[in-house]
Design an enzyme around this catalytic site. Structure first.
Site, short mmCIF file in Angstrom:
data_model
loop_
_atom_site.label_atom_id
_atom_site.label_comp_id
_atom_site.label_asym_id
_atom_site.label_seq_id
_atom_site.Cartn_x
_atom_site.Cartn_y
_atom_site.Cartn_z
N GLY A 51 2.95 -2.28 7.26
CA GLY A 51 1.77 -2.57 6.46
C GLY A 51 1.39 -4.04 6.49
N TRP A 52 1.08 -4.57 5.31
CA TRP A 52 0.71 -5.98 5.19
C TRP A 52 1.93 -6.86 4.91
CZ3 TRP A 52 -2.90 -2.26 3.68
CH2 TRP A 52 -4.15 -2.35 4.29
N LEU A 97 14.91 -3.28 10.15
CA LEU A 97 13.68 -2.80 10.79
C LEU A 97 12.82 -2.11 9.76
CD1 LEU A 97 11.94 -2.06 13.31
CD2 LEU A 97 13.36 0.00 13.53
N CYS A 122 -6.19 11.57 -5.74
CA CYS A 122 -4.74 11.58 -5.45
C CYS A 122 -3.93 11.32 -6.71
CB CYS A 122 -4.41 10.57 -4.37
SG CYS A 122 -4.89 11.09 -2.71
N THR A 181 3.67 -2.15 13.43
CA THR A 181 2.46 -1.50 12.94
C THR A 181 1.57 -1.18 14.12
OG1 THR A 181 0.55 -1.73 11.45
CG2 THR A 181 1.26 -3.71 12.61
N TYR A 234 0.84 -1.19 0.00
CA TYR A 234 0.00 0.00 0.00
C TYR A 234 0.87 1.25 0.00
CZ TYR A 234 -4.21 2.71 1.25
OH TYR A 234 -5.27 3.59 1.27
N SER A 235 1.69 1.38 -1.03
CA SER A 235 2.55 2.55 -1.19
C SER A 235 2.95 2.62 -2.66
CB SER A 235 3.79 2.45 -0.28
OG SER A 235 4.48 1.23 -0.49
N SER A 266 -1.76 -1.23 13.31
CA SER A 266 -2.99 -1.83 12.80
C SER A 266 -3.12 -3.27 13.28
CB SER A 266 -3.00 -1.80 11.26
OG SER A 266 -3.95 -2.68 10.74
N LYS A 267 -4.20 -3.56 13.97
CA LYS A 267 -4.42 -4.93 14.45
C LYS A 267 -4.63 -5.89 13.29
CE LYS A 267 -6.40 -3.25 18.79
NZ LYS A 267 -7.63 -3.11 19.61
#
Length: 417
Positions: free
Chosen positions: A180-181, A175, A373, A200, A139-140, A202-203
């Site tokens: 992300g994923w 590191l 965007c 992260t 996601y980048s 994000s859970k």
């Protein structure tokens, strides 16, 4: 009211593509054979259009006060044409608003608030993101090393581009801040043999990546932690560090502290790659014409952009030295159009995944966000920069002799090998 209608008709006639407005009473303005249509349910939307307030106009669509027909590329071409001035130029803050923005930046980026803001965006739905991202869910910004690459190929090229810039070597401690994923984390571990740690807030991402680590049998040298960067232990420095699409969430007022933390985490001679979205203007933290407010409300609460010059200033204040800077702006425009096309192709499925009234609002918001965007990167209103850094104050005059422990070669030969 007649004056407003007349102004709207003049504006529609000047647009580069045929556009039609359907007013709340059924009256039509503009083209009889349109490529883009706006069905307005309130005349307030007409005022937003005439004034070039594309952010509030987008909010009208998300909230169901307006319907849109046409391709996202044509819709965005229309949005760009109705602007009265550059959204970079019209977002110049006064000294008073700058002071207020700095205070707000400090207050909105506590550990607790950052966790909630990250959850709002990244924990929306893994299945939804999976509809339009590549299989690795990177996601980048992708890296279109060759023009004909698919999104999946360009994302793998980006992952390798970062690993090569960092000159990753087998056994090094790596590191990934804001992993992300897990695309970069796992690519580095599987292709470069590093001992990799990702973090992260994000859970969903934390659970997803740990499943992949287990499935790939990498638990002995890859770990994904649910952890704020401020909580990272500094006792064992890392050889290489990546921060991809992360520092946009840190906050303008926190950037020097962020980079100072990275410096403490990095061994002398090691390298860090900061890859992130930057503003097109040197002074604006978001886009004007209501665009930044739209993203703050529906997409990235707490997100703040800075110009690349500010990135260089704050990383220097944090004790890092920039050794390489690369602008990937057009790569991100193409990436976003690929995401937008992917979502448009699966809209019915998206509405099933994000069900109910709130889910429908999220789908509509992401339609505008991804395409908007893409347009913003094409126009140069925002940009994407990779900055490669090392620690300041660890030099002894032998840098050109490639001494042991120094990762950056200070010659461009390594690019061509």
């Amino acid at each position: 009211m007649n004056a407003l209608f007349s102004q709207a008709e003049r504006q529609l006639a000047a647009l580069p593509i045929p556009v039609q407005l359907i007013l709340p009473d059924g009256t039509t303005l503009g083209a009889s054979d349109p490529k883009v249509g706006f069905r307005l349910k309130t005349l307030r939307s007409l005022s937003h259009l005439v004034r070039g307030r594309v952010g509030p106009l987008g909010e009208d669509y998300v909230e169901g006060r307006m319907d849109i027909t046409g391709t996202m590329r044509d819709v965005m071409a229309t949005a760009a044409a109705i602007l009265k001035e550059s959204p970079v130029d019209n977002s110049r803050p006064s000294w008073l608003s700058q002071a207020g923005r700095k205070v707000a930046s400090v207050m909105r980026h506590t550990v607790e608030r950052d966790a909630r803001q990250i959850e709002f965006h990244y924990d929306l739905s893994d299945d939804f993101y999976g509809l339009w991202q590549d299989p690795r869910r990177v996601y980048s910004c992708a890296y279109y090393r060759e023009s004909g690459m698919t999104l999946a190929q360009a994302q793998e090229a980006k992952l390798d581009h970062i690993c090569r810039k960092l000159r990753l070597r087998e056994g090094e401690r790596f590191l990934d801040i804001g992993a992300g994923w897990g695309g970069l984390l796992l690519w580095a571990a599987e292709n470069y043999g590093v001992d990799a740690t990702g973090i992260t807030l994000s859970k969903n991402q934390h659970a997803h990546v740990n499943r992949l680590i287990e499935e790939k049998g990498l638990k002995h040298r890859v770990r994904m932690l649910l952890l704020d960067y401020r909580k990272l232990e500094e006792t064992q420095p890392y050889d290489k560090i990546a921060s991809v699409g992360m520092f946009e969430h840190v906050g303008r007022a926190q950037l020097t502290g962020y980079f100072a933390k990275i410096r403490r985490l990095l061994r002398p001679g090691g390298l860090v790659m900061n890859h992130g979205i930057t503003s097109g203007g040197t002074y604006n933290a978001q886009l004007g014409s209501g665009m930044g407010d739209f993203i703050e409300k529906y997409i990235f609460p707490g997100g703040e952009l800075v110009h690349v010059s500010k990135v260089l200033e704050t990383l220097s204040d944090g004790g890092l030295e920039a050794v390489d800077v690369e602008n990937l702006r057009p790569h991100y425009a193409r990436t976003l159009w690929a995401w937008s096309d992917g979502l448009e192709a699966k809209l019915d499925e998206a509405y099933r995944i994000l069900s109910g009234e709130q889910g429908a609002k999220s789908v509509r918001a992401y339609r505008l966000y991804l395409a908007g965007c893409a347009m913003a990167f094409e126009q140069g209103w925002i940009s994407l920069n990779q900055v490669l850094c090392q620690r300041q104050g660890t030099f002894d005059g032998t840098e050109l002799d490639d001494p042991p422990g120094q990762a950056y070669p200070f010659r461009r030969d390594y690019i061509y090998r």
